[in-house]
Scaffold this motif. Sequence first.
Motif, PDB file in Angstrom:
ATOM      1  N   SER A  64       0.842  -1.200   0.000  1.00 23.18           N
ATOM      2  CA  SER A  64       0.000   0.000   0.000  1.00 23.18           C
ATOM      3  C   SER A  64       0.873   1.245   0.000  1.00 23.18           C
ATOM      4  O   SER A  64       1.839   1.340   0.777  1.00 23.18           O
ATOM      5  N   THR A  65       0.515   2.184  -0.847  1.00 22.86           N
ATOM      6  CA  THR A  65       1.279   3.443  -0.911  1.00 22.86           C
ATOM      7  C   THR A  65       1.068   4.308   0.319  1.00 22.86           C
ATOM      8  O   THR A  65       1.771   5.303   0.503  1.00 22.86           O
ATOM      9  N   SER A  66       0.129   3.946   1.169  1.00 23.11           N
ATOM     10  CA  SER A  66      -0.106   4.726   2.395  1.00 23.11           C
ATOM     11  C   SER A  66       0.862   4.346   3.511  1.00 23.11           C
ATOM     12  O   SER A  66       0.928   5.023   4.535  1.00 23.11           O
TER      13      SER A  66
END
Length: 737
Positions: A64-66
């Motif tokens: 996840s890019t978060s």
Amino acid sequence: MKYARFITTISLLFAFVQAQACVPPYYSPSEYYLFHFVDLLDYAPGNFNLYGNENCLLWQQQTSTSIPLEDIYHLVYKSDLKQLTELKSGRLLEEVKENQMAQWLVDHNDQEAIDFLILAKNCEWLRRESLSPWYYPSKEDPVRYSLNDIAEVAKQKSAGRFADRYALQAIRAMTSLQQYEDIIGFWDKTEGRIPEGFLRQMMQSYVAGAYARLDNLEEAKRYFISANDLNGLLECDQRYNGNISRVERMELLYESYPDCPAFRLKLWEILGHIEPDRQWNDEDSWYWNWDKEKAEINQLAALCDKVLEGDSRADKALWAYAATYIAHLQGDDNKAHRYLKTAEKNVKDPNLADVIKVMRMYIDAQICTYDKTYEQKLFTQLRWLQGMVETHIDDEVIASTSSLYELQINCSYYYWNDAMRCILLGTVCPKMIKAGKTTLALQLANMSGYTLLNEINQIDVDMWSPMDIAKYGDRTSFTLEQYRHSGLFNSYDYSSCLAEMMDTLSANALMTYVQIVEKPQTPFQRFLNAHSYNDLDFLNEMVGTHCLREMRYADAERYLSKVSTEYFLCTNVYKEGYLNRDPFSLGLRQWSHGVEAKYRFAKTMNQLEREIAATADPNRKALLMLDFGIGLRNSFDYCWALTQYRQGAGYFYDLDAHNTNCVQEAMDRAERLFEEAFASFTDNEYAAQAQLLFSNYKTVKEQYPETVAAERVRGRCDKFTDYHAEKKRFAYLGEYN
């Protein structure tokens, strides 16, 4: 396959660059780094990023890019097997409880990612065990069996979501097991499924090592080149050893890999830190081994020639750019010009083209005749460079510039602005002055000092005094205009390159410059004005002060009358109290005209000069001459702020260093006036009063015994030591400089 030595070199290189940002060295503008690559990190070897962000960025894409990169790094590189195994059961141990990647894997029950991390961590531990000096492999060895097991599992999973990751682990395990033929066979089967990227490069490096172990050096070289593993490539060459020079190492690389992208970095390692004035031309250079450096650069020059005459795959523009700078260092700018034409002809990369344009400006400044043709060429070049200065500003540049500190001491911190200052202040302005083009020189100096500052238009000030803290807080940001009118000490305008240059020129040169600022005649002049500091109060005050220094009091009065009271209130010499000293007193008296001190002084001296010329009475004329002489003498001594900027300018320039002749001329004129005045008196009372003014008590008593002044001396003074102006001058001389 051995990364350590190369990685260490790169790490030290960039640690050095970062250290400069923390405690930057300072130079004269001619010493700024001019050999430069805008995109240096993009051309570092592939394995340079092994310990950087690439792996974490890939994990971010695969999860996840978060998730913060820091959390990914901590879980992938720092966690142990126990913590990862607990994740598989959905439990977060205390050590990873706050880790967002661990939380994400548990929340999404990503068993596939967790299984890979457990296998990779096992592989890492087992490989380390097999390298232990206490490890003795045997047929039934559990470590060997486990590595075999990991290799088989990884090979079976070298397809799908983590295909490249599993393939790398398989190859790593087989490398530790010395299964070189198996590595090559596995690579041949899986190569087509492995995407481009740093993982593929790492695998290619292991494959190259396998070929090298099997004595197939040509294939090993080919794969080392694909992996951009330069040390591995060099170790395939029997001529390579740890004692060869950096240039010899580059030559070996060139023979096998003429278009190696790392040549940019390697050229910068040798040429990027060169400071021509401080090192190359200084026989007593502080650089402890500069003779060796010179020899290495001369060796590099020969390699540049070899490359430019050789393989067409090499980046001829890159090597010609390096050869240009070397030729300049060696003092042959015409040769540098020839190399530079080759660079311009062959350049394809836009970033390299930009630094070549800067080098073109620099070499043109060295070799061109400073005529109208060159001025037009410089105008075109400066328009381009000014645009580069403004379009590459980032937060770090803003922070460095707005502190003013690095600009004040000429730190090298922003290439495009450094280049402008190096070319203009280091070469063009001195040559313009020598050619008699002082107005253009001043305009160029102004632009070089204010282009970046005007664009950012922010000054950050840390407050120290309780009064300033109460008014502004501990730290405050101002616009340039706010800063100049804040009441704080202005640490830039009077210590800038412009102020320093103005201080070395005549009042006539400054007058002509002010006329062009007010009424520019050409597009070039208008362009320069648009990127400069052109406050007429500042400029007229500078001209007026120079006129005072040159004892041109009528001109000084005219220019100083144009300066607003509000501006004088903001000058450092006023704020520091230096203009409150009475220039017409032999004592240390205060003057009530502080804010108008320069104008009042110019007006008074102009009036005294006219009255001296018009007065016939010898006694009155002598008294006027004494007043004029005292004012003249004081304006270069106790009241130095009337004629100079040395103590009110800033922290880093002694602007008075250029004014020795003016000071001596003024002092000599004052002495002549005193001698002529004392010789001109025809009335003993006037003469005695004048001698008493200079504390010449013995002279009054012995030469004018019948005067009122002598009677006063006899009645009040029991010491008759003379303090003749021509002997000891004034009692306070030297005490307040």
